[in-house]
Structures are given as structure tokens and as C-alpha cells.
Design a protein around this motif. Sequence first.
Motif, PDB file in Angstrom:
ATOM      1  N   GLU A   1     -19.190  14.269  -1.518  1.00  0.00           N
ATOM      2  CA  GLU A   1     -17.880  13.827  -0.520  1.00  0.00           C
ATOM      3  C   GLU A   1     -16.675  13.954   0.215  1.00  0.00           C
ATOM      4  O   GLU A   1     -17.491  13.929   2.059  1.00  0.00           O
ATOM      5  CB  GLU A   1     -17.700  12.604  -1.149  1.00  0.00           C
ATOM      6  CG  GLU A   1     -18.804  10.977  -1.657  1.00  0.00           C
ATOM      7  CD  GLU A   1     -19.539  11.316  -0.562  1.00  0.00           C
ATOM      8  OE1 GLU A   1     -19.539  11.051   0.629  1.00  0.00           O
ATOM      9  OE2 GLU A   1     -21.015  11.289  -0.168  1.00  0.00           O
TER      10      GLU A   1
ATOM     11  N   ARG B   1     -18.741  15.675   3.586  1.00  0.00           N
ATOM     12  CA  ARG B   1     -19.865  14.319   3.805  1.00  0.00           C
ATOM     13  C   ARG B   1     -19.666  14.398   6.267  1.00  0.00           C
ATOM     14  O   ARG B   1     -20.460  14.982   6.775  1.00  0.00           O
ATOM     15  CB  ARG B   1     -19.907  13.200   4.051  1.00  0.00           C
ATOM     16  CG  ARG B   1     -20.472  12.152   4.527  1.00  0.00           C
ATOM     17  CD  ARG B   1     -20.393  10.822   3.967  1.00  0.00           C
ATOM     18  NE  ARG B   1     -21.082  10.727   2.586  1.00  0.00           N
ATOM     19  CZ  ARG B   1     -22.181  10.648   2.210  1.00  0.00           C
ATOM     20  NH1 ARG B   1     -23.544  10.358   3.394  1.00  0.00           N
ATOM     21  NH2 ARG B   1     -22.962  10.655   1.164  1.00  0.00           N
TER      22      ARG B   1
ATOM     23  N   VAL C   1     -28.045  13.980   7.831  1.00  0.00           N
ATOM     24  CA  VAL C   1     -26.927  14.198   6.304  1.00  0.00           C
ATOM     25  C   VAL C   1     -27.364  13.161   5.441  1.00  0.00           C
ATOM     26  O   VAL C   1     -27.252  13.127   4.299  1.00  0.00           O
ATOM     27  CB  VAL C   1     -25.662  13.704   6.997  1.00  0.00           C
ATOM     28  CG1 VAL C   1     -24.493  13.148   6.415  1.00  0.00           C
ATOM     29  CG2 VAL C   1     -25.079  14.340   8.715  1.00  0.00           C
ATOM     30  N   GLN C   2     -27.762  11.896   5.211  1.00  0.00           N
ATOM     31  CA  GLN C   2     -28.478  11.139   4.069  1.00  0.00           C
ATOM     32  C   GLN C   2     -29.393  11.807   3.682  1.00  0.00           C
ATOM     33  O   GLN C   2     -29.566  11.760   2.625  1.00  0.00           O
ATOM     34  CB  GLN C   2     -28.880   9.488   4.479  1.00  0.00           C
ATOM     35  CG  GLN C   2     -27.559   8.617   5.242  1.00  0.00           C
ATOM     36  CD  GLN C   2     -28.473   7.239   5.745  1.00  0.00           C
ATOM     37  OE1 GLN C   2     -29.810   7.235   5.937  1.00  0.00           O
ATOM     38  NE2 GLN C   2     -27.999   6.439   6.224  1.00  0.00           N
TER      39      GLN C   2
ATOM     40  N   TYR D   1     -27.561  14.602   1.789  1.00  0.00           N
ATOM     41  CA  TYR D   1     -27.326  14.570   0.167  1.00  0.00           C
ATOM     42  C   TYR D   1     -28.839  13.528  -0.618  1.00  0.00           C
ATOM     43  O   TYR D   1     -27.889  14.135  -1.834  1.00  0.00           O
ATOM     44  CB  TYR D   1     -26.015  12.936   0.294  1.00  0.00           C
ATOM     45  CG  TYR D   1     -24.696  13.918   1.041  1.00  0.00           C
ATOM     46  CD1 TYR D   1     -24.111  13.557  -0.253  1.00  0.00           C
ATOM     47  CD2 TYR D   1     -24.334  14.183   2.044  1.00  0.00           C
ATOM     48  CE1 TYR D   1     -23.010  14.039  -0.120  1.00  0.00           C
ATOM     49  CE2 TYR D   1     -23.406  14.316   1.975  1.00  0.00           C
ATOM     50  CZ  TYR D   1     -22.722  14.207   1.658  1.00  0.00           C
ATOM     51  OH  TYR D   1     -20.876  14.822   1.396  1.00  0.00           O
TER      52      TYR D   1
END
Length: 329
Positions: A17, A20, A41-42, A45
Amino acid sequence: MTSHAASEQERFAADTEPFRRELVAHCYRMTGSAHDAEDLVQETYLRAWRSYAGFEGRSSVRTWLHTIATNACLTALRSRPARLLPSGLTGPQTSPDRPPSTVAPGEVAWLEPLPDTWTAPTADDPAGAVIARESLRLALIAGLQHLPARQRAIFLLRDVLAFSALETAAVLETTTAAVKSGLQRARARLSEVDPDPEDLLEPSDPRARALLDGYMAAFEHADARLLEQVLRADATLEATPFRDWQAGRAMCLHVLGTYVLGTPGDWRMIGTVANGRPAAAVYRRDPAGTLRADGVVVLDPTAGGVSRVVKFHDPALVAVFGLPDVLGD
């Protein structure tokens, strides 16, 4: 969920995190789109979580995440056109006697602004704040879109994120010689399309805020004289989805005064910050009298006035800045 799985997720979050916002900035620089950056970015992850159990620490977590994000961007960019601004299409408008012409829907993919709240560094990292702000300038983002995607990635990894040539080669699965060659070509191309940045004022500078306030007041009062006080003599004005853009205060004032300002009360603006610059969410009154989202405008403020205005005519962008679609009087 078992306690082991829960603790694994907690460890993953603790490890990943902190990166991010840096990843959002990286994906935005790669794609020129806030929406695409958020999606990528999603995806980064999700991919990272799926492979987390096999991550053995042969590189840092930061390098590992940027490897995933960069390759996700490169895959996405294969099927997407480069995002541009009007100044990337043609020279400035030369005839004051015709309204600016629009581009047909779908003909051009337009660059998008990025809210500063998406990438703001922590309070204990003031150096990072300056680096992030300068690396998100609209002029730089627009210039990057003129580079082939892999050259773009090389430049960002080496010159923005400060990865070594060896690390960059590992991320892109290539050789250090290819990285060095690609970086040289990228720098040369950027020097052509992104001139050295001016001495721009920080958004927190009272002079920058005064310029933004003056620009917003000019629209809300439909007063071209206020705009004349705000814009520099050599100011430029461009707005999506218009092909034409204007150079010089006189031409900017003519276009805005003739085709845009309207009457007092037609416009309302809410100040914000985008790409490290003063900006505003723009609302326009519809025929029923309702103030509806119209887009976002970003200013380049200098000690001598605003040198550049970029207006993004996309109502959906207002929500990206956390603001409502409809504004009450």
C-alpha cells in the motif's frame, strides 16, 4: 477466511500500500488518463496479490510492483491510441473570424488531467512532493504520449523513478544497451515536444491563487477585462475537443469573449489542484437554469500572469475530482 489468509492479506497490504500513489502517478504518465491509471493500478494489485506467495524478495517490493504496473500499461497501450492535446495536432489558430472547430467524436483520444489528491505524498516527504509535481506537468505528459510506449517506459523508469539501467532492463526484459539507446532517443524526442518548463508558481503561492481567483471571477461575471488582467501577453489557450487552439492574449480574449463567456451567471467554478497546477471544476448553466458539470480547467501560473490555459470539456472529469455533477445556486 482463515487466520492465516487474513494475516497474509494484512502482510500484503503493509508491503504494497505505501506504493499505491506512486503507481497511480506512473500509470498516469504512461497512459495520459486518470481513468486508465486507476484501472491499471487496480489490475497491478490484483496481479501482485495472485503472485505474492511466490515473491521471494529477489528485488525490492517497489521494483516488483513497478514491473507489474509497467507491463500492465504496455499491454493496455497496444490497443489504445496515444492521448493528445489540441496543440499536439496542429499549429495555433490564425483566423479570428471563425469559431474554433471541433474534432469528430472518437477521432482523437484526449489527454486527461489528474487530481493532486490522487498522488499527494506524505507530509514527511517534502522532496517527493516537488519531484511528483514536476513529473506530472501537462506539457510533459503530453510530450510523453509522442514516444513509443517502450521508450516512454524507459524514460519514466530511468529519469523519473531513478531506476538503474540494469533494473530497467530487468523490468522490460531487455538489455542495458537497449535501455541506454532507448533513453537517448526518448530524451531527444522530448526535448523537441516539451520545452524546458518555465518558472511556474506553486499552487500554494498566493500569487497563483490570485490568478486562479481572477480567472474564475472573469467567467462568473462574464468580464473579459478581468481575463486581460490574468493572462500573460504570450498566453496560450487550448480546449478539448476543439482542434483549434490560440496563441497570444489578444487571440485568447477574442475567442473567449466572442464564443465562451456568455452572460453573468452562466458559469460557476470551484478551485482545485491538478497536475501540480491551480485548476477549477467548471459548471455551466443549462437552458433549464441548472448548473451542470462541464469539465476541468488547468492553469500555468507565472509571476507575470497565466501563461497557459487548458480546458478539458468532459463533464465526467468533475466527478474524478470528488465534486458533484450538479451544483446548487
